[in-house]
Design an enzyme around this catalytic site. Structure first.
Site, PDB file in Angstrom:
ATOM      1  N   GLU A   1       0.813  -1.207   0.000  1.00  0.00           N
ATOM      2  CA  GLU A   1       0.000   0.000   0.000  1.00  0.00           C
ATOM      3  C   GLU A   1       0.855   1.269   0.000  1.00  0.00           C
ATOM      4  O   GLU A   1       0.632   2.178  -0.786  1.00  0.00           O
ATOM      5  CB  GLU A   1      -0.931  -0.011   1.216  1.00  0.00           C
ATOM      6  CG  GLU A   1      -1.863   1.170   1.322  1.00  0.00           C
ATOM      7  CD  GLU A   1      -2.883   1.225   0.194  1.00  0.00           C
ATOM      8  OE1 GLU A   1      -2.934   0.264  -0.603  1.00  0.00           O
ATOM      9  OE2 GLU A   1      -3.604   2.225   0.101  1.00  0.00           O
ATOM     10  N   ASP A   2       1.850   1.328   0.872  1.00  0.00           N
ATOM     11  CA  ASP A   2       2.576   2.584   1.072  1.00  0.00           C
ATOM     12  C   ASP A   2       3.845   2.711   0.241  1.00  0.00           C
ATOM     13  O   ASP A   2       4.386   3.795   0.091  1.00  0.00           O
ATOM     14  CB  ASP A   2       2.960   2.745   2.558  1.00  0.00           C
ATOM     15  CG  ASP A   2       1.729   2.880   3.431  1.00  0.00           C
ATOM     16  OD1 ASP A   2       0.625   2.989   2.857  1.00  0.00           O
ATOM     17  OD2 ASP A   2       1.865   2.866   4.660  1.00  0.00           O
TER      18      ASP A   2
END
Ligand code: MN
Length: 745
Positions: free
Chosen positions: A98-99
């Protein structure tokens, strides 16, 4: 093995060396908590750590620390549950997709498929945003549970993630506290509870409370502190007395003081309108003993030492809670007549009580046999998976889950003395579905404590329940109002849906044809090239992909035929087609003479699930009737003038459609009668005889509870062909000397 020192980022990075040391040091802290893993597992962890550290390089948490401290903290939390190496690796990697834009493929290649699936599941959860709009919430929730049902470790890592984020919520701007804390309280804390992760549950509640209501939290904290100093003497005295009593009975026990969480104090004060001292004037002590027998022995010792308060003893050992919790509970009047709550449990029970499903890994780590905590937890997960599979509508799913997530259980027994936990208010039919969906689908009735009962009979704690099945029985829409569990409801809906799809499609088509005719067009535009664009636009308006789907929706009452029909008018006008004035005036005429229209829905009793004859007025052939199109539940037929039907008409007139009886219905219909009888010997037999003489059937008898009175009221449900047949039966009944009056109701 490479040392952690060489993992430090290159000096060209913006990272300070101190920060790098801090994170490396905290990986060392993780290694300290994973003594239960073997060396090769720890090496895998280190690889995952190194990968995550590199991926998060340059990112910081809100407090300025390197980002990697967060995944490490999550992994440490999971190590507290003794989760396996795969889960811990997933915890370390949980934010990389995600990041950091890492791809799932990369994780798959480096760490294998199980870890990649876990991380992927976690990434999906991360994208969920719960809003106050129920639909969205349900949708997200469902995805989350999907991941969960596939692998409970995803949920455990997620709960650890949420716990760390809540612990550090103070670092983020205050404006964000409310939403996160609410979501934690509404979504994550109940899941932790349901999975039996009590320590996690309490912490999440506590942190949410502190951030939602900082001031109230501060006031309560102070009050609790003050109360604690006041009670120290008393608790010490009780501990000493209990210790003495137990050891003279030969029991080695671990005594722990137990404090109510601030949130539970707060909630009790609010919900029960109690003062602080009323809520906290009960002291709690936990007695942890060696085995189950000692739990009961300790209970006996306590009840000799202090006077037990009546009605407060609960045996959660013989009957575990649905999430696996086991303990004996009792409340006694202690010294100075202060109430003290005791919990007796074994060490194993204690782990389960604190860690729930995670106790599975705790057992493994300690080389002990798993005793069912995991089994119970996954049973719940399995039932979620079932619901999920049988349900396509998100808010419907949310309804199911809400019921299941907040259990208030009753415990009943099968004839073989197996214990089944059901939510409060659950019925015989719920029980049948709990046994097996086939048993539910063909449930014809059953017995509670040896007495025959109806499907909708509510079960109570301790009931012995058995069900009868009949292969000819199948679910009907009315069943939906007779169950309480999400599981049963989903199964019934699923069954109805499959069965009813073709029926409701045909019904919907006929209804739309009827509605189009009322607008002055003899037929629905056929499926021809000339009308293709027209159909496309109608379908876009109704939000359906195909004509069949539109018909089905109309047949199920999700869309209203007359509104869809009106949509055709301008489109047909564009093609140069005008309504036929003769049809229009016919339609107007028909509207004033409800029964005159020739193309309404004709009922002969062969309709199965899409048509129901309402229980309020029991229509039979010959009665003037109309049909109410419920939402997704087909048509309910009411007699004209039926109070229930009239009320529906008042608020929902557009959902009524005209229906009529076929010339020759294929079966009998039930009429409800009220008979007033002079009380005497054999009167019931006389009534039965009279009904038989009229060639009608008694379907159901209900007698008033006043056997001593001079007259008795009898409610009968009789099966008759039509109103004429009913009149014959009524005449014969009225001739009986013991009958004082008969009326149809
Ligand atoms: Mn995270």
């Amino acid at each position: 093995m490479p040392s952690t020192a060489e993992l430090a980022p290159p000096s060209t990075s913006s990272h300070s060396a101190a920060a790098a040391n801090a994170s490396a040091a905290s990986f060392a802290a993780l290694v300290e908590c994973v003594g239960y893993l073997d060396a090769s597992d720890i090496e895998q962890l280190r690889r995952a750590y190194r990968f995550a550290d590199e991926a998060h390089l340059g990112q910081t948490r809100k407090n300025g620390e390197p980002y990697i401290t967060h995944p490490i903290a999550v992994a440490v939390e999971c190590a507290g549950w003794k989760l396996d190496a795969q889960a811990l690796m997933a915890a370390l990697l949980h934010d990389t997709i995600e990041d950091c834009g890492v791809e799932k493929r990369e994780i798959l290649e480096r760490f294998g498929s199980p870890v990649a699936e876990l991380v992927d599941g976690l990434t999906k959860l991360d994208k969920l945003h719960f809003t106050t709009r129920e639909q969205t919430q349900a949708e997200s929730f469902r995805k989350m549970l999907l991941a969960m049902a596939r692998d409970v470790r995803v949920i455990l890592v997620k709960l650890a993630d949420r716990t760390h984020n809540m612990r550090t919520l103070g670092d983020v701007p205050r404006s964000k506290w409310g939403r996160t804390a609410r979501e934690t309280l509404d979504i994550y804390a109940p899941i932790a509870h349901r999975l039996g992760l009590n320590r996690c549950y309490r912490e999440l509640q506590e942190l949410s409370f502190a951030h939602l209501f900082p001031w109230r939290h501060a006031v309560l904290t102070k009050a609790v502190k003050r109360a604690r100093t006041r009670r120290v003497d008393l608790i010490d005295l009780v501990k000493k007395e209990v210790h003495q009593a137990l050891s003279s009975a030969g029991i080695q026990a671990d005594l722990q003081g137990r404090e109510k969480s601030l949130f539970s104090i707060y909630r009790k004060m609010r919900q029960k309108h109690l003062s602080f001292s009323q809520v906290t004037d009960i002291y709690g002590l936990r007695v942890i003993v060696h085995d189950q027998l000692q739990c009961y022995t300790a209970l006996g010792v306590l009840h000799q030492l202090y006077k037990p308060l009546p009605g407060r003893f609960k045996d959660h050992i013989a009957i575990a809670k649905a999430n696996g919790y086991q303990s004996l509970h009792t409340t006694v009047a202690g010294p100075r007549s202060v109430s003290i709550e005791f919990q007796m449990r074994t060490e194993t029970m204690h782990w389960v009580a604190e860690a729930g499903v995670a106790a599975h890994w705790l057992y493994k780590a300690r080389g002990l046999k798993n005793e069912g905590a995991e089994v119970l937890g996954t049973q719940w997960l399995q039932s979620l998976l079932d619901i999920q599979r049988d349900t396509s509508d998100a808010s419907e799913f949310w309804d199911h889950i809400k019921i299941d997530l907040f259990p208030d259980a009753v415990y009943v027994f099968t004839p073989k003395n197996e214990i089944i936990a059901l939510p409060r208010g659950a019925t015989l039919l719920d029980f049948a579905y709990e046994i097996h969906s086939d048993v539910g689908d063909h449930c014809a009735g059953g017995e509670v404590n040896g007495q025959a009962v109806a499907l909708r009979a509510e079960l109570r704690n301790g009931d012995v329940v058995s069900v009868w099945t009949d292969s000819k029985v199948s679910p009907s829409p009315q069943w939906l109002s007779q169950v309480r569990t999400g599981r049963a409801r989903a199964k019934i809906r699923h069954h109805l849906k499959t069965l009813a799809e073709s029926e409701s499609r045909d019904l919907g088509q006929r209804m739309l044809e009827q509605a189009v005719r009322a607008e002055g067009f003899a037929r629905l535009p056929p499926q021809e090239d000339r009308y293709r664009a027209l159909w496309d636009r109608v379908l876009r308006f109704s939000g359906n992909r195909t004509r069949d789907e539109l018909f089905t929706d109309i047949g199920q009452g999700k869309r209203i035929a007359s509104i869809v029909a009106k949509r055709f008018l301008p489109l047909l006008a564009e093609l140069g087609e005008r309504p036929d004035p003769i049809l229009l005036s016919q339609a107007r005429f028909a509207a004033s003479e409800a029964d005159a229209t020739s193309d309404n829905l004709v009922l002969d009793g062969s309709e199965s699930t899409m048509v129901s004859y309402s229980q309020c007025c029991h229509p039979i052939p010959g009665d003037r009737i109309d049909g109410y199109l419920g939402r997704g539940e087909g048509i309910a037929v009411h007699r004209l003038g039926c109070a229930v039907g009239e009320r529906l008409r008042g608020k929902d007139a557009e959902r009524f459609i005209s229906v009529s009886w076929a010339e020759q219905p294929i079966r009998n219909f039930n009429a409800a009668l009220e008979v007033v009888l002079a009380n005497g010997r054999g009167v019931l037999a006389n009534v039965a005889q009279a009904v038989a003489q009229a060639e009608a059937d008694i379907v159901h008898v209900d007698m008033g509870n006043e056997p001593a009175a001079a007259s008795a009221q009898l409610r009968l449900l009789v099966g008759v062909r039509d109103t004429e047949h009913l009149d014959t039966a009524l005449r014969i009944l009225r001739r009986l000397p013991s009958v004082m009056g008969v009326e149809r109701i």
